[in-house]
Design an enzyme around this catalytic site. Sequence first.
Site, short mmCIF file in Angstrom:
data_model
loop_
_atom_site.label_atom_id
_atom_site.label_comp_id
_atom_site.label_asym_id
_atom_site.label_seq_id
_atom_site.Cartn_x
_atom_site.Cartn_y
_atom_site.Cartn_z
N GLN A 27 40.43 -9.27 33.92
CA GLN A 27 41.76 -9.34 34.54
C GLN A 27 41.69 -10.17 35.81
OE1 GLN A 27 43.78 -6.07 36.75
NE2 GLN A 27 45.04 -5.94 34.92
N CYS A 78 49.50 -4.95 40.78
CA CYS A 78 48.75 -4.30 41.87
C CYS A 78 49.67 -4.00 43.06
CB CYS A 78 47.60 -5.21 42.30
SG CYS A 78 46.66 -4.51 43.66
N LYS A 133 49.51 -7.39 32.66
CA LYS A 133 49.75 -6.02 33.12
C LYS A 133 50.99 -6.02 34.02
CE LYS A 133 48.78 -1.69 34.24
NZ LYS A 133 47.56 -1.29 34.92
N GLY A 145 50.10 5.32 32.10
CA GLY A 145 50.65 6.23 33.10
C GLY A 145 50.44 7.68 32.76
N ASP A 146 49.66 8.35 33.60
CA ASP A 146 49.44 9.80 33.50
C ASP A 146 48.86 10.23 32.16
OD1 ASP A 146 50.57 9.83 36.00
OD2 ASP A 146 52.56 10.46 35.31
N ARG A 166 42.84 6.71 34.94
CA ARG A 166 42.17 7.78 35.69
C ARG A 166 41.61 8.84 34.75
NH1 ARG A 166 46.90 8.89 39.92
NH2 ARG A 166 48.10 8.43 38.03
C1 LIG Z 1 41.67 3.59 41.53
C2 LIG Z 1 42.56 2.77 40.65
C3 LIG Z 1 42.28 1.43 40.45
C4 LIG Z 1 43.10 0.64 39.62
N1 LIG Z 1 42.77 -0.67 39.41
C5 LIG Z 1 43.53 -1.42 38.58
C6 LIG Z 1 43.18 -2.76 38.30
O1 LIG Z 1 42.20 -3.31 38.80
N2 LIG Z 1 44.01 -3.46 37.46
C7 LIG Z 1 45.10 -2.88 36.87
O2 LIG Z 1 45.80 -3.54 36.12
N3 LIG Z 1 45.44 -1.62 37.11
C8 LIG Z 1 44.67 -0.86 37.93
N4 LIG Z 1 45.00 0.45 38.14
C9 LIG Z 1 46.14 1.03 37.41
C10 LIG Z 1 45.67 1.69 36.11
O3 LIG Z 1 45.12 0.77 35.20
C11 LIG Z 1 46.82 2.46 35.43
O4 LIG Z 1 47.82 1.56 35.02
C12 LIG Z 1 47.44 3.51 36.34
O5 LIG Z 1 46.43 4.24 37.03
C13 LIG Z 1 48.32 4.48 35.54
O6 LIG Z 1 47.56 5.18 34.60
P1 LIG Z 1 47.02 6.70 34.86
O7 LIG Z 1 48.18 7.42 35.55
O8 LIG Z 1 46.74 7.21 33.48
O9 LIG Z 1 45.84 6.59 35.75
C14 LIG Z 1 44.23 1.22 38.99
C15 LIG Z 1 44.52 2.58 39.21
C16 LIG Z 1 43.71 3.35 40.02
C17 LIG Z 1 44.03 4.80 40.22
#
Ligand SMILES: Cc1cc2nc3c(=O)[nH]c(=O)nc-3n(C[C@H](O)[C@H](O)[C@H](O)COP(=O)(O)O)c2cc1C
Length: 325
Positions: A60, A90, A131, A199-200, A223
């Site tokens: 990415q 981001c 993304k 998401g979540d 996560r």
């Molecule tokens: C610590 C952290 C780092 C992340 N780094 C990136 C990243 O480098 N590129 C990206 O597209 N999304 C990044 N995200 C977003 C995640 O890919 C994801 O879309 C977001 O956390 C929602 O999913 P979740 O709620 O299941 O964690 C990051 C999220 C977290 C919490």
Amino acid sequence: MQAALSGYSDAPMRRMAKRFGAPFTLCEVFLDQFVLNVSKKRKARFYLAVKECDHPCGAQVMGSDPNEIVPAALRLVEFGFDLIDLNFACPVPKVLARGRGGALMKDVPRALEIAARVRDALPVQIPLTVKLRKSFDDSPENAEHLFDLLDGLFRLGVSAVTLHGRTVRERYTGVADWEIVRRAAEFVHARGGKMLGSGDLFSAETALKRMAETNVDGVAIARGAIGNPWIFRDLNALYAGEPLPSPPSVAEQLDVIREHWSLSEDLYGFRRASTEMRKFLLKYAEFHPRKEELRMAFVKFRSVDELERIFKVYYETADEGKGGL
Ligand SMILES: Cc1cc2nc3c(=O)[nH]c(=O)nc-3n(C[C@H](O)[C@H](O)[C@H](O)COP(=O)(O)O)c2cc1C
């Protein structure tokens, strides 16, 4: 797929995800200037090396100037990545201030220019994906941009998008909006594209439920995969109509931690592996019957001997980890 996660989705995490059944993995985001300036030495080995066992694996990239992001994308292909993903999501303030990442959610012409220039430059066999978040913020004018962006992106040959159902301003607060993911998936499918949701997603059951509710083509586990590669095994089982596998025993937890640790130590050496792995260990501890105590122990270890002692006391005792320091 294993989602992009800054500070986490390094090669060891991605290899663990893959071993547990993630069909595709994505690196953490790279700034275009980092990719252009990195020498082929230590940093490149840590962040950009792609081994045979890693395929298929995407990189990415993030930037705001097509003149930098295009050569960066091409360099990532040279490093061996199979797919390029553009980050328009981001939420970090420093990133937004430079017109990068989530700032592109409110600058549709620039976002489309970047995507078009990268698509034109990439070899045809390398897919380009993007993304996105649902919007920059809650204002009605910015909410409109999502569908303009999706329309433009699929017209210019983007293969798929991953949509995180939060606004950029929301960062990671509140609850992800999967209704917008459902609507966007319908819109994208009408244009012949593919859509992944994010998401979540903290359990395989939730991920499968979201897939069924929204008709997305896949989900990005973020996560929910930190210290939990089993989530991919579980999701694959449920997706195939099989029962949910039982949670890993304490002995299995240790085997997996050791495997992850050894991938990390091989790449970084002990000192750096301790830093990188500590955040995973704290999450792996969630599976353990004495998680609070174990977490404290993982925070404190300073040497291989101390780590081995933790493993021995908490994981290698016969009674399912009921020992203690
Ligand atoms: C610590 C952290 C780092 C992340 N780094 C990136 C990243 O480098 N590129 C990206 O597209 N999304 C990044 N995200 C977003 C995640 O890919 C994801 O879309 C977001 O956390 C929602 O999913 P979740 O709620 O299941 O964690 C990051 C999220 C977290 C919490």
